[in-house]
Design a protein around this motif. Structure first.
Motif, PDB file in Angstrom:
ATOM      1  N   ASP A   3       0.869  -1.176   0.000  1.00 24.04           N
ATOM      2  CA  ASP A   3       0.000   0.000   0.000  1.00 24.04           C
ATOM      3  C   ASP A   3       0.901   1.219   0.000  1.00 24.04           C
ATOM      4  O   ASP A   3       1.733   1.379   0.894  1.00 24.04           O
ATOM      5  N   LEU A   4       0.726   2.069  -0.997  1.00 27.15           N
ATOM      6  CA  LEU A   4       1.524   3.285  -1.115  1.00 27.15           C
ATOM      7  C   LEU A   4       0.659   4.494  -0.771  1.00 27.15           C
ATOM      8  O   LEU A   4      -0.557   4.464  -0.961  1.00 27.15           O
ATOM      9  N   ARG A   5       1.280   5.540  -0.301  1.00 28.74           N
ATOM     10  CA  ARG A   5       0.592   6.782   0.015  1.00 28.74           C
ATOM     11  C   ARG A   5       1.158   7.871  -0.871  1.00 28.74           C
ATOM     12  O   ARG A   5       2.371   7.949  -1.053  1.00 28.74           O
ATOM     13  N   ALA A   6       0.281   8.734  -1.404  1.00 20.97           N
ATOM     14  CA  ALA A   6       0.714   9.820  -2.283  1.00 20.97           C
ATOM     15  C   ALA A   6       0.069  11.129  -1.847  1.00 20.97           C
ATOM     16  O   ALA A   6      -1.075  11.129  -1.399  1.00 20.97           O
ATOM     17  N   ASP A   7       0.801  12.220  -1.995  1.00 23.91           N
ATOM     18  CA  ASP A   7       0.249  13.539  -1.672  1.00 23.91           C
ATOM     19  C   ASP A   7      -0.815  13.959  -2.692  1.00 23.91           C
ATOM     20  O   ASP A   7      -1.791  14.597  -2.345  1.00 23.91           O
ATOM     21  N   ASP A   8      -0.606  13.601  -3.955  1.00 22.31           N
ATOM     22  CA  ASP A   8      -1.543  13.943  -5.025  1.00 22.31           C
ATOM     23  C   ASP A   8      -1.872  12.651  -5.765  1.00 22.31           C
ATOM     24  O   ASP A   8      -1.104  12.199  -6.620  1.00 22.31           O
ATOM     25  N   LEU A   9      -3.003  12.053  -5.428  1.00 25.23           N
ATOM     26  CA  LEU A   9      -3.356  10.728  -5.949  1.00 25.23           C
ATOM     27  C   LEU A   9      -3.421  10.700  -7.473  1.00 25.23           C
ATOM     28  O   LEU A   9      -2.850   9.816  -8.104  1.00 25.23           O
ATOM     29  N   ASP A  10      -4.092  11.653  -8.069  1.00 23.61           N
ATOM     30  CA  ASP A  10      -4.240  11.641  -9.530  1.00 23.61           C
ATOM     31  C   ASP A  10      -2.894  11.744 -10.247  1.00 23.61           C
ATOM     32  O   ASP A  10      -2.640  11.014 -11.209  1.00 23.61           O
ATOM     33  N   SER A  11      -2.038  12.641  -9.775  1.00 26.01           N
ATOM     34  CA  SER A  11      -0.716  12.780 -10.391  1.00 26.01           C
ATOM     35  C   SER A  11       0.106  11.512 -10.210  1.00 26.01           C
ATOM     36  O   SER A  11       0.833  11.096 -11.118  1.00 26.01           O
ATOM     37  N   GLU A  12      -0.003  10.897  -9.036  1.00 27.36           N
ATOM     38  CA  GLU A  12       0.767   9.679  -8.778  1.00 27.36           C
ATOM     39  C   GLU A  12       0.282   8.528  -9.646  1.00 27.36           C
ATOM     40  O   GLU A  12       1.083   7.754 -10.169  1.00 27.36           O
ATOM     41  N   ILE A  13      -1.017   8.413  -9.832  1.00 26.30           N
ATOM     42  CA  ILE A  13      -1.546   7.375 -10.728  1.00 26.30           C
ATOM     43  C   ILE A  13      -0.974   7.570 -12.125  1.00 26.30           C
ATOM     44  O   ILE A  13      -0.487   6.624 -12.754  1.00 26.30           O
TER      45      ILE A  13
END
Length: 123
Positions: free
Chosen positions: A82-92
């Protein structure tokens, strides 16, 4: 009491999957090949690091090892990251550009697959 040291991923091509995960995770990199490691591989008949049967990705703990196995992944993972991202859309978008596939979208997290179809989540 035991402590988590390494996460080991069975795969078909360790070098390429290691590069994917090294690029996907902040602060991680494929361990460099020094002359001693190259000599060790040559002694085993491995002439190119691209054919290394076990590739290490360092950066945390835990370290990530990618090891060659002959069989393909057939069913859902029993364990996933499970990864965590500050900006989900950009990380996807970034992970898909690296070679991940988007599998499922939920309200505040997604399920992706790495280039060898190992599922992982990002929130």
């Amino acid at each position: 009491m035991a402590r988590l040291h390494d996460v080991v991923v069975d795969c078909r091509h360790p070098a390429s999957l290691a590069r994917f995960w090294a690029a996907a995770l902040d602060g991680y990199a494929v361990a460099p090949y020094d002359e001693a490691e190259l000599a060790r591989l040559r002694a085993k008949g491995v002439l190119d690091p691209e054919d290394d049967p076990t590739v290490l990705v360092e950066g945390g703990p835990p370290r990530l090892w990618f090891q060659r196995v002959p069989e393909r992944k057939i069913v859902k993972n029993r364990l996933h990251l499970d990864l965590r991202a500050d900006d989900l859309d950009s990380e996807i978008d970034r992970l898909v550009t690296l070679g991940a596939k988007l599998l499922e979208t939920h309200d505040d997290w997604v399920v992706l697959a790495d280039p060898e179809d190992n599922e992982f989540c990002v929130s």
